[in-house]
Design a protein around this motif. Structure first.
Motif, PDB file in Angstrom:
ATOM      1  N   GLU A 181      40.006 -12.160 -35.901  1.00 34.79           N
ATOM      2  CA  GLU A 181      41.402 -12.441 -35.612  1.00 34.79           C
ATOM      3  C   GLU A 181      41.535 -13.781 -34.890  1.00 34.79           C
ATOM      4  O   GLU A 181      42.466 -14.563 -35.157  1.00 34.79           O
ATOM      5  N   ARG A 182      40.593 -14.071 -33.991  1.00 39.09           N
ATOM      6  CA  ARG A 182      40.618 -15.362 -33.292  1.00 39.09           C
ATOM      7  C   ARG A 182      40.403 -16.509 -34.271  1.00 39.09           C
ATOM      8  O   ARG A 182      41.024 -17.563 -34.150  1.00 39.09           O
ATOM      9  N   VAL A 183      39.475 -16.307 -35.219  1.00 37.00           N
ATOM     10  CA  VAL A 183      39.237 -17.338 -36.236  1.00 37.00           C
ATOM     11  C   VAL A 183      40.525 -17.594 -37.028  1.00 37.00           C
ATOM     12  O   VAL A 183      40.906 -18.748 -37.282  1.00 37.00           O
ATOM     13  N   TRP A 184      41.198 -16.520 -37.425  1.00 36.71           N
ATOM     14  CA  TRP A 184      42.428 -16.637 -38.216  1.00 36.71           C
ATOM     15  C   TRP A 184      43.519 -17.359 -37.418  1.00 36.71           C
ATOM     16  O   TRP A 184      44.182 -18.260 -37.936  1.00 36.71           O
ATOM     17  N   ARG A 185      43.680 -16.977 -36.153  1.00 35.60           N
ATOM     18  CA  ARG A 185      44.705 -17.603 -35.322  1.00 35.60           C
ATOM     19  C   ARG A 185      44.406 -19.095 -35.132  1.00 35.60           C
ATOM     20  O   ARG A 185      45.317 -19.932 -35.224  1.00 35.60           O
ATOM     21  N   LEU A 186      43.158 -19.416 -34.843  1.00 31.89           N
ATOM     22  CA  LEU A 186      42.797 -20.815 -34.619  1.00 31.89           C
ATOM     23  C   LEU A 186      43.007 -21.636 -35.879  1.00 31.89           C
ATOM     24  O   LEU A 186      43.516 -22.769 -35.825  1.00 31.89           O
ATOM     25  N   GLY A 187      42.647 -21.060 -37.025  1.00 29.93           N
ATOM     26  CA  GLY A 187      42.855 -21.765 -38.284  1.00 29.93           C
ATOM     27  C   GLY A 187      44.321 -22.111 -38.506  1.00 29.93           C
ATOM     28  O   GLY A 187      44.653 -23.204 -38.989  1.00 29.93           O
ATOM     29  N   GLY A 188      45.207 -21.199 -38.123  1.00 23.76           N
ATOM     30  CA  GLY A 188      46.630 -21.458 -38.295  1.00 23.76           C
ATOM     31  C   GLY A 188      47.192 -22.461 -37.306  1.00 23.76           C
ATOM     32  O   GLY A 188      48.257 -23.043 -37.534  1.00 23.76           O
ATOM     33  N   GLN A 189      46.481 -22.687 -36.195  1.00 26.82           N
ATOM     34  CA  GLN A 189      46.969 -23.597 -35.159  1.00 26.82           C
ATOM     35  C   GLN A 189      46.343 -24.982 -35.216  1.00 26.82           C
ATOM     36  O   GLN A 189      46.720 -25.855 -34.426  1.00 26.82           O
ATOM     37  N   ILE A 190      45.412 -25.184 -36.144  1.00 22.38           N
ATOM     38  CA  ILE A 190      44.744 -26.493 -36.244  1.00 22.38           C
ATOM     39  C   ILE A 190      45.748 -27.648 -36.400  1.00 22.38           C
ATOM     40  O   ILE A 190      45.552 -28.716 -35.798  1.00 22.38           O
ATOM     41  N   PRO A 191      46.824 -27.493 -37.177  1.00 25.83           N
ATOM     42  CA  PRO A 191      47.788 -28.613 -37.281  1.00 25.83           C
ATOM     43  C   PRO A 191      48.405 -29.007 -35.944  1.00 25.83           C
ATOM     44  O   PRO A 191      48.934 -30.115 -35.808  1.00 25.83           O
ATOM     45  N   ASP A 192      48.367 -28.107 -34.933  1.00 28.03           N
ATOM     46  CA  ASP A 192      48.958 -28.406 -33.629  1.00 28.03           C
ATOM     47  C   ASP A 192      47.956 -29.020 -32.653  1.00 28.03           C
ATOM     48  O   ASP A 192      48.240 -29.143 -31.452  1.00 28.03           O
ATOM     49  N   THR A 193      46.781 -29.386 -33.164  1.00 26.21           N
ATOM     50  CA  THR A 193      45.741 -29.951 -32.303  1.00 26.21           C
ATOM     51  C   THR A 193      46.251 -31.159 -31.514  1.00 26.21           C
ATOM     52  O   THR A 193      46.972 -32.006 -32.048  1.00 26.21           O
ATOM     53  N   GLN A 194      45.853 -31.227 -30.256  1.00 25.02           N
ATOM     54  CA  GLN A 194      46.192 -32.373 -29.416  1.00 25.02           C
ATOM     55  C   GLN A 194      45.011 -33.339 -29.442  1.00 25.02           C
ATOM     56  O   GLN A 194      43.967 -33.054 -28.844  1.00 25.02           O
ATOM     57  N   PRO A 195      45.154 -34.466 -30.125  1.00 21.74           N
ATOM     58  CA  PRO A 195      44.019 -35.380 -30.345  1.00 21.74           C
ATOM     59  C   PRO A 195      43.345 -35.846 -29.057  1.00 21.74           C
ATOM     60  O   PRO A 195      42.113 -35.932 -29.000  1.00 21.74           O
ATOM     61  N   LEU A 196      44.128 -36.157 -28.016  1.00 22.55           N
ATOM     62  CA  LEU A 196      43.533 -36.638 -26.769  1.00 22.55           C
ATOM     63  C   LEU A 196      42.666 -35.563 -26.116  1.00 22.55           C
ATOM     64  O   LEU A 196      41.564 -35.851 -25.616  1.00 22.55           O
ATOM     65  N   VAL A 197      43.158 -34.328 -26.109  1.00 27.61           N
ATOM     66  CA  VAL A 197      42.385 -33.221 -25.530  1.00 27.61           C
ATOM     67  C   VAL A 197      41.100 -33.011 -26.324  1.00 27.61           C
ATOM     68  O   VAL A 197      40.008 -32.855 -25.745  1.00 27.61           O
ATOM     69  N   LEU A 198      41.203 -33.011 -27.649  1.00 27.40           N
ATOM     70  CA  LEU A 198      40.029 -32.829 -28.502  1.00 27.40           C
ATOM     71  C   LEU A 198      39.014 -33.945 -28.271  1.00 27.40           C
ATOM     72  O   LEU A 198      37.808 -33.687 -28.129  1.00 27.40           O
ATOM     73  N   ALA A 199      39.472 -35.185 -28.224  1.00 22.61           N
ATOM     74  CA  ALA A 199      38.560 -36.309 -28.005  1.00 22.61           C
ATOM     75  C   ALA A 199      37.879 -36.203 -26.645  1.00 22.61           C
ATOM     76  O   ALA A 199      36.670 -36.463 -26.517  1.00 22.61           O
ATOM     77  N   PHE A 200      38.644 -35.803 -25.630  1.00 20.61           N
ATOM     78  CA  PHE A 200      38.085 -35.653 -24.285  1.00 20.61           C
ATOM     79  C   PHE A 200      37.010 -34.567 -24.282  1.00 20.61           C
ATOM     80  O   PHE A 200      35.927 -34.725 -23.695  1.00 20.61           O
ATOM     81  N   GLY A 201      37.303 -33.455 -24.947  1.00 20.26           N
ATOM     82  CA  GLY A 201      36.338 -32.356 -25.009  1.00 20.26           C
ATOM     83  C   GLY A 201      35.086 -32.719 -25.764  1.00 20.26           C
ATOM     84  O   GLY A 201      33.964 -32.386 -25.342  1.00 20.26           O
ATOM     85  N   ILE A 202      35.232 -33.417 -26.886  1.00 21.70           N
ATOM     86  CA  ILE A 202      34.064 -33.830 -27.668  1.00 21.70           C
ATOM     87  C   ILE A 202      33.207 -34.804 -26.863  1.00 21.70           C
ATOM     88  O   ILE A 202      31.968 -34.728 -26.874  1.00 21.70           O
ATOM     89  N   ALA A 203      33.862 -35.706 -26.140  1.00 25.96           N
ATOM     90  CA  ALA A 203      33.117 -36.644 -25.297  1.00 25.96           C
ATOM     91  C   ALA A 203      32.319 -35.887 -24.236  1.00 25.96           C
ATOM     92  O   ALA A 203      31.152 -36.218 -23.953  1.00 25.96           O
ATOM     93  N   ALA A 204      32.933 -34.852 -23.639  1.00 27.58           N
ATOM     94  CA  ALA A 204      32.228 -34.051 -22.637  1.00 27.58           C
ATOM     95  C   ALA A 204      31.031 -33.333 -23.255  1.00 27.58           C
ATOM     96  O   ALA A 204      29.940 -33.283 -22.656  1.00 27.58           O
ATOM     97  N   ILE A 205      31.207 -32.793 -24.460  1.00 26.49           N
ATOM     98  CA  ILE A 205      30.092 -32.104 -25.141  1.00 26.49           C
ATOM     99  C   ILE A 205      28.953 -33.075 -25.418  1.00 26.49           C
ATOM    100  O   ILE A 205      27.773 -32.764 -25.200  1.00 26.49           O
ATOM    101  N   VAL A 206      29.293 -34.268 -25.904  1.00 28.87           N
ATOM    102  CA  VAL A 206      28.261 -35.275 -26.196  1.00 28.87           C
ATOM    103  C   VAL A 206      27.478 -35.609 -24.927  1.00 28.87           C
ATOM    104  O   VAL A 206      26.236 -35.692 -24.933  1.00 28.87           O
TER     105      VAL A 206
END
Length: 568
Positions: A181-206
């Motif tokens: 259910e979480r996978v399904w919900r996340l898939g439906g919310q991908i268009p609402d992604t916040q690019p700055l938050v995603l970039a910040f998170g990816i930078a932290a992971i790297v």
């Protein structure tokens, strides 16, 4: 013996039991001054690692961030007093945090105060279970969950945990009660992604992954946390969709028992039991690995008491269940910890941070905590070991995948319990279907071994030699009888003697003894003798009482070769 001597012996035995109960009393008198610097450095390093990680794990448990810090603050001191590992670090773990978070969500009815009380009650019940297991010497019974089961369980837990953190990485709401259910919900919310938050998170992971490779056993997570706080404090990013931890309450937690009782919370006892199983197995595995590396041994039974003490302290300190995790323990070990005193220094460091530095965490972004969790749980998926299990045993691999699927389909709590059930069923299946080997003479010797595994072994004309590679018990008697009958049916037509080697059957119950009598009567009707050899003393006694001398003399002096030679 005089009364004075008797008293001295009693005092000595009492002192020995007390020292066993308090391992710290054994190593503190021998503590070397040179170790102090190592333990201080390791303690500070562990605290630097633990603070950001515990903040992230508290979010998994559905609790405010400070509750994760409380786990390390109080549990480490308790373990240092009672634990037998010198490097094991006790605190929240990803799997237990997720187990608490997903299960308590249905019990707390949206009340944060009740949520925290249920988590503390879980730790209290966990402690009670640990003390009971210690008192009744049950340390071996909790090992029913095999390493193969844990392999699949951890992989499923890692994916489940990751799916709770990915919405934070994308800056979306997420949601859902189960993995798919979480996978399904996340898939439906991908268009609402916040690019700055995603970039910040990816930078932290790297940065976190690179730090693991380039700076092992260093508090890289702390550096990432500090950098992220600085960035959000001096730039306008805080107003661009970033959620932050906010102000944490300063000061140490009040010490108090949970206000709730087990009867007030339906399902809290199974939750505590699942946490107990998972924590003990994970903790003892980590402690054994560290002890082997550093050249000493741990006491698995005493670890039950130490784990109980740590969780009792966590319950009193408003925390939730804790365990000895391999990742934080590796940090402690590589930082140079010589004794469990490093945990005390870690607790002192954490206490100072709670008293004076909590305000600095106000601008810590949630996406960084999600990145810390995502990097931490990747270690739960051991692909090389899964491949090795696949190569060694397809059945074991199937069991691991059953645990994996159980976690994804049923959730963490039911997944743990399913893993325990699968382990017990697997054990019972193996015990109920032991191998019944047909033996042959090793060429040039008077020894005998499995002829199917060693085709060059020599069969003895007119003689069948069998060996059951387990005890003869009521639940495997039918299988053993069928296998022995199969060997008799395919034996030499001139069969005159069956030799039953009981050297690998340490236990025989009444059903097993009656099975021997049944086979003896079937053979006697065909004019074939049965001889029983290599039986243990208790087994010989039972056979003599149950079937008498119809199988000939049952003696410790008669070997397989003696029985074969006598048949001439």
């Amino acid at each position: 013996m005089s009364d004075e001597t008797t008293n001295d012996i009693a005092v000595h035995e009492t002192g020995g039991r007390l020292r066993a109960l308090f391992p710290a009393a054994q190593w503190l008198p021998r503590y070397e001054r040179a170790w102090l610097r190592h333990d201080v450095v390791a303690g500070i390093t562990l605290a630097a690692y633990a603070i950001p990680v515990s903040l992230a794990y508290a979010s998994l448990a559905g609790l405010p961030p400070q509750y994760g810090i409380y786990c390390y603050l109080v549990a480490g001191i308790a373990y240092a007093l009672f634990g037998t590992s010198r490097q094991l670090a006790v605190g929240p773990t990803s799997a237990i945090s997720m187990l608490v978070g997903t299960t308590v969500a249905g019990m707390a009815t949206g009340d944060p105060g009740r949520w925290a009380q249920i988590a503390a009650l879980t730790a209290f019940l966990f402690a009670a279970m640990s003390f009971i297991a210690w008192a009744f010497r049950l340390s071996s019974l909790v090992n029913f969950i095999s390493e193969t089961i844990l392999l699949g369980f951890k992989a499923g837990a890692a994916l489940t945990i990751a799916m709770t953190q990915l919405p934070k990485l994308f800056g979306v709401a997420g949601g859902g009660d189960h993995f798919f259910e979480r996978v399904w919900r996340l898939g439906g919310q991908i268009p609402d992604t916040q690019p700055l938050v995603l970039a910040f998170g990816i930078a932290a992971i790297v940065l976190l992954v690179a730090g693991e490779k380039l700076l092992p056993a260093r508090p890289v997570a702390l550096f990432v946390v500090i950098a992220s706080i600085v960035v959000l404090s001096v730039t306008p990013l805080a107003q661009m969709g970033f959620k932050t931890v906010g102000v944490l309450p300063a000061g140490l937690p009040d010490l108090a028992l949970p206000s709730l009782r087990p009867r007030d919370v339906d399902g809290v006892i199974p939750l505590a039991f699942a946490c107990f199983l998972l924590a003990y197995i994970e903790g003892v595995s980590a402690a054994r690995a560290l002890a082997q590396k550093n050249g000493y041994e741990i006491d698995p039974r005493q670890e039950l008491f130490a784990l109980g003490a740590a969780n009792l302290a966590a319950s009193l300190g408003q925390a939730y269940p804790v365990a000895g995790g391999l990742s934080q323990s590796t940090v402690n070990d590589k930082a140079g910890a010589k004794t469990a005193l490093s945990l005390v220094f870690a607790s002192i460091t954490i206490a100072l941070c709670l008293l004076f530095l909590t305000g600095l965490l106000r601008n810590l972004p949630d996406v960084v905590l999600a990145a810390i969790v995502l990097v931490a749980v990747k270690g739960l998926i051991n692909i090389p070991e899964l491949r090795r299990v696949w190569a060694l045993s397809r059945m074991e691999f199937g069991v691991a995948m059953a645990a994996f699927a159980g976690v994804l389909l049923l959730g963490i709590l039911k997944g743990v319990l399913l893993a325990a059930i699968i382990s017990i069923l697997l054990l019972l299946h193996r015990a109920a279907h032991p191998r019944v080997a047909r033996l042959g003479r090793v060429p040039g010797t008077r020894r005998y071994s499995d002829i199917d595994r060693n085709p060059d072994n020599e069969s003895v004309p007119g003689v069948l030699i069998v060996r059951v590679e387990s005890g003869l018990l009521y639940f495997n008697a039918t299988h053993v009888r069928d296998q022995v009958r199969r060997h008799i049916a395919t034996a030499d037509r001139n069969l005159r003697l069956v030799v039953w080697d009981l050297s690998t059957s340490p236990y025989v119950d009444i059903a097993g003894a009656r099975l021997l009598g049944e086979i003896q009567r079937e053979l006697a009707a065909r004019g074939v003798a049965l001889r029983i050899v290599e039986a243990r003393s208790s087994v010989r006694d039972l056979i003599r009482k149950e079937i008498g001398m119809s199988v000939g003399e049952v003696s410790r002096k008669i070997s397989v070769d003696d029985a074969v030679a006598a048949a001439g």
